[in-house]
Design a protein around this motif. Structure first.
Motif: not given
Length: 372
Positions: A173-176, A267-271, A281-285, A355-357
């Motif tokens: 995804d270019p825009v992440t 800074g949010l990435t899927r495992q 995809v989850a709310p944490r992303h 980092k907390r996330w």
């Protein structure tokens, strides 16, 4: 004997009125063109300044409308998104006819007025196009395409629908925006990157149907035709200066859009799962913001996690979620996009939160890269 259940009333104009705040920007834009001088700053001052103050005054809003509310009862909410393309197009064409020949405006002032037009098109127009492109109706998709053509960014529909929603939080995804990438580097990367990924997505979609990329059903033909029509109108109405002003407002609008894209998933990435696929995809992303004023302006775009969970859900029904489900921004988008323009300030605000996330949602992962 059964008791009849009362049918909820359709939302009134009064209920939806805060989400019509964008309409107030049109007379503000007209004032900037007719007065010139310091008035050329009225549109950015309103979208960035006034709505930031409104956020401070009105606070956060975590209330939710029942997500099962039928769309027919939301008419006054949705009407502004369907009316807006014609209002924005009329404003743009009027400025192209008026501003290039306006004797009371210096060249700097003329570009200042169109800076405001670009802010309007990026803050309101593309956000409304985003809402419309997720609708199933052909007329709504045409409205979205007209808004995007007015800023020469038609391929955003393909990129958003076929690439972003599918690959958000991954390198595809270019825009992440990866952790550590400043906005200015991000912007230089996504301009060509999004175009290429949209072309590739349409080519792959057509190939699955056994069709060549040049097939007439490829929406890039529509994007190109609408873009040529907009450029022609700019030249007819405003001459070569009109074209320059038109191109300038398009660049400003795209810049404004990509500022928002940068903030939404920074800074949010899927495992990566053991089988090599990415987790769902989850709310944490997504970064959420529940600030009332800026959500009025941006028709709940800041309730972004729920949008990714239910992309077709109309904006009035997007759910606020909770801090336990996903990360939240300390301020609304007007403040956060401004902070993104100053990378040291952005890192100071966001890196501790990322980092907390990581520690909260992925405590077992310890080898996060310092910079992706």
């Amino acid at each position: 004997m059964t008791t009849a259940t009362a049918t909820p009333k359709p939302a009134s104009l009064g209920d939806a009125l805060p989400f019509w705040a964008s309409a107030a920007l049109l007379p503000v834009l007209a004032l900037s063109a007719t007065l010139g001088g310091l008035a050329i700053f009225l549109v950015p001052m309103t979208t960035w300044g006034f709505f930031t103050i409104l956020d401070l005054l009105t606070g956060e809003d975590r209330s939710n409308i029942d997500p099962d509310t039928p769309e027919a009862r939301l008419a006054w909410y949705l009407r502004i998104t369907r009316l807006w393309p014609w209002l924005q197009l009329a404003a743009l064409l009027a400025l192209l006819a008026y501003v290039p020949a306006a004797p009371h405006l210096s060249m700097i002032e003329k570009f200042g007025v169109f800076f405001g037009m670009g802010i309007l098109a990026g803050t309101i127009g593309i956000v409304y196009a985003h809402e419309l492109m997720h609708k199933p109706g052909r007329a709504d998709r045409w409205r979205a395409d007209i808004l995007l053509a007015s800023v020469l960014y038609g391929h955003f529909r393909t990129e958003h629908m076929l690439v972003h929603h599918r690959h958000v939080g991954t390198p595809r995804d270019p825009v992440t925006a990866p952790y550590g990438e400043g906005f200015h580097a991000f912007f230089a990367r996504v301009l060509p990157g999004c175009f290429r990924s949209a072309l590739r997505a349409e080519r792959e979609r057509l190939a699955r149907k056994g069709l060549p990329a040049t097939h007439i059903s490829n929406p890039f033909w529509r994007y190109a035709a609408l873009a040529v029509a907009m450029i022609a109108l700019a030249i007819i109405l405003g001459g070569w200066l009109g074209l320059a002003l038109f191109l300038f407002q398009a660049l400003v609008a795209i810049w404004q859009l990509e500022l928002v894209n940068y903030v939404e998933h920074y800074g949010l990435t899927r495992q990566t799962l053991p089988d090599g696929r990415y987790e769902p995809v989850a709310p944490r992303h997504s970064w959420n913001a529940t600030h009332r004023g800026s959500n009025w302006l941006l028709i709940n775009l800041q309730r972004h996690a729920d949008h990714h969970a239910k992309p077709a859900r109309p904006f009035p029904l997007l759910q606020a979620g909770s801090p336990e489900e996903g990360p939240e921004l300390p301020y609304g988008y007007p403040v956060m996009t401004t902070a993104a323009l100053v990378p040291p300030l952005w890192r100071r605000i966001m890196h501790p939160r990322v980092k907390r996330w990581r520690k909260r949602f992925y405590p077992d992962i310890t080898d996060w890269p310092a910079r992706a």
